[in-house]
Design a protein around this motif. Structure first.
Motif, mmCIF file in Angstrom:
data_model
loop_
_atom_site.group_PDB
_atom_site.id
_atom_site.type_symbol
_atom_site.label_atom_id
_atom_site.label_comp_id
_atom_site.label_asym_id
_atom_site.label_seq_id
_atom_site.Cartn_x
_atom_site.Cartn_y
_atom_site.Cartn_z
ATOM 1 N N UNK A 27 187.048 28.942 72.544
ATOM 2 C CA UNK A 27 186.612 29.337 74.076
ATOM 3 C C UNK A 27 185.241 29.576 74.356
ATOM 4 N N UNK A 28 184.282 29.504 73.561
ATOM 5 C CA UNK A 28 183.019 29.809 73.769
ATOM 6 C C UNK A 28 182.076 28.633 74.356
ATOM 7 N N UNK A 29 181.032 28.901 75.089
ATOM 8 C CA UNK A 29 180.280 27.744 75.786
ATOM 9 C C UNK A 29 179.131 27.794 75.140
ATOM 10 N N UNK A 30 178.574 26.836 74.605
ATOM 11 C CA UNK A 30 177.104 26.716 74.421
ATOM 12 C C UNK A 30 176.335 25.805 74.875
ATOM 13 N N UNK A 31 174.928 25.995 75.374
ATOM 14 C CA UNK A 31 173.983 25.006 76.020
ATOM 15 C C UNK A 31 173.126 24.661 75.143
ATOM 16 N N UNK A 32 172.770 23.347 74.953
ATOM 17 C CA UNK A 32 171.807 22.822 74.314
ATOM 18 C C UNK A 32 170.983 21.896 75.167
ATOM 19 N N UNK A 33 169.578 22.040 75.512
ATOM 20 C CA UNK A 33 168.823 21.256 76.143
ATOM 21 C C UNK A 33 167.837 20.478 75.169
ATOM 22 N N UNK A 34 167.923 19.327 75.409
ATOM 23 C CA UNK A 34 167.372 18.274 74.224
ATOM 24 C C UNK A 34 168.153 17.892 73.194
ATOM 25 N N UNK A 35 168.267 16.552 73.076
ATOM 26 C CA UNK A 35 169.041 16.125 72.023
ATOM 27 C C UNK A 35 168.514 15.240 71.106
ATOM 28 N N UNK A 36 167.147 15.553 70.863
ATOM 29 C CA UNK A 36 166.383 14.696 69.906
ATOM 30 C C UNK A 36 166.486 14.955 68.487
ATOM 31 N N UNK A 37 165.044 15.510 68.100
ATOM 32 C CA UNK A 37 164.941 15.880 66.724
ATOM 33 C C UNK A 37 166.046 16.962 66.191
ATOM 34 N N UNK A 117 178.181 30.027 83.315
ATOM 35 C CA UNK A 117 179.133 30.506 82.440
ATOM 36 C C UNK A 117 179.057 30.235 80.807
ATOM 37 N N UNK A 118 177.609 30.327 80.483
ATOM 38 C CA UNK A 118 177.255 30.061 79.021
ATOM 39 C C UNK A 118 177.010 31.242 78.075
ATOM 40 N N UNK A 119 177.474 31.046 76.933
ATOM 41 C CA UNK A 119 177.480 32.328 76.066
ATOM 42 C C UNK A 119 176.132 32.651 75.431
ATOM 43 N N UNK A 120 175.684 31.294 74.755
ATOM 44 C CA UNK A 120 174.473 31.231 73.993
ATOM 45 C C UNK A 120 173.674 29.956 74.451
ATOM 46 N N UNK A 121 172.451 30.046 74.528
ATOM 47 C CA UNK A 121 171.537 28.854 74.574
ATOM 48 C C UNK A 121 170.982 28.539 73.364
ATOM 49 N N UNK A 143 170.017 35.392 83.432
ATOM 50 C CA UNK A 143 171.145 35.174 83.304
ATOM 51 C C UNK A 143 171.685 36.177 82.337
ATOM 52 N N UNK A 144 170.995 36.602 81.351
ATOM 53 C CA UNK A 144 171.660 37.625 80.208
ATOM 54 C C UNK A 144 172.139 36.769 79.072
ATOM 55 N N UNK A 145 171.462 35.512 78.937
ATOM 56 C CA UNK A 145 172.194 34.784 77.962
ATOM 57 C C UNK A 145 171.111 34.923 76.619
#
Length: 299
Positions: A27-37, A117-121, A143-145
């Motif tokens: 039920x956690x949400x993770x954000x990932x910016x950049x899907x390369x290397x 609503x992201x828990x970790x970046x 955002x306190x992330x």
């Protein structure tokens, strides 16, 4: 062929995590910016860990020169948007994923939505995406992330975690507006890996060209980064295990079989870091002079 069942798919994780902890991951949400290397590898490792919700962002398409290191890079996917390809691969692992895509990448205009609503970046931006990275880490703080970045260096991985209540990204790297891209590159590189474990075996220094934003890479480093980042995300989400926050960092180099734990109070403003940055600038100038002498037609 049987249907998908979350508990069965991730049953082998139980033992290293408890059943209640596995539900937390789901039920956690993770954000990932950049899907390369590294970003694509981050996504797939976290999907296999049992994370159930993602925000992913990338504006790029797969090209042939991505083949040596990027998860998702394949002849069948050349020209395909990375965000679409990685979304499909993650859903093939867990069809029940809640995964929102940002196909135009991240910018000041969409960062709040990206982090909602992201828990970790987890940072997967290109090394040279200085402005976007600075803005993203600043947005995480607002955002306190918690934010995790693991750099693929040589055949190793260098970890830095940023606590939203602790030292900021710009403070650690001593960044400010008006710095040249070359200076930003030097400060970012030296801050990522103060131990510089990877520098002892660089076979061809001419492959490093900061002026043209090019550098060598290996698949081993990218996969190591994903393992390290996945472990940090697990510890942060489950609130157990030791998490080293900047200005502390960890650098493991598989080629040299060495591990360094670093602590730089003040970040790049630390006297030792200032000395290393001056040395790096001198080496960069010498390398540039050598390249001009060897190729007088190249400016």
């Amino acid at each position: 062929m049987t249907g998908f069942d979350y508990d069965t798919a991730f049953a082998r994780t139980v033992g290293w995590v408890t059943q209640p902890e596995l539900r937390t991951l789901r039920h956690s949400r993770v954000a990932i910016a950049g899907l390369g290397g590294v970003g694509g590898s981050h996504l797939l490792v976290l999907a296999r860990l049992g994370i159930g919700r993602f925000h992913i962002a990338d504006f790029d398409h797969f090209e042939l020169h991505n083949m040596n290191r990027q998860a998702g890079a394949a002849m069948s996917r050349l020209g395909q948007p990375k965000v679409e390809a990685l979304r499909e691969m993650a859903l093939d692992i867990n069809p029940e994923l809640d995964i929102d895509t940002f196909p135009h990448g991240v910018s000041a205009s969409n960062m709040d939505a990206f982090l909602e609503n992201v828990d970790v970046y987890v940072d997967g931006l290109d090394f040279f995406a200085f402005r976007a990275r600075r803005e993203m880490f600043a947005a995480c703080r607002r955002h306190g992330i918690p934010a995790v970045t693991v750099a693929p260096l040589g055949m190793g991985a260098a970890l830095l975690n940023f606590d939203p209540q602790g030292m900021t990204f710009d403070q650690y790297f001593d960044l400010k507006d008006g710095l040249s891209d070359e200076e930003l590159s030097v400060r970012f590189m030296m801050g990522l890996a103060p131990a510089m474990l990877h520098m002892g075996y660089l076979a061809d220094p001419s492959a490093v060209d900061l002026a043209h934003q090019r550098g060598p890479s290996t698949p081993m480093a990218c996969d190591l980064c994903a393992g390290v980042a996945g472990t940090e995300v697990l510890k942060i989400l489950l609130q157990r295990g030791r998490v080293a926050w900047a200005p502390r960092g960890v650098h493991f180099d598989a080629y040299r079989q060495r591990l360094a734990r670093t602590w730089r109070p003040g970040g790049n403003r630390n006297p030792l870091q200032r000395l290393l940055i001056r040395i790096a600038r001198r080496r960069l100038r010498a390398q540039r002079a050598h390249q001009r002498a060897a190729n007088p037609e190249v400016q």
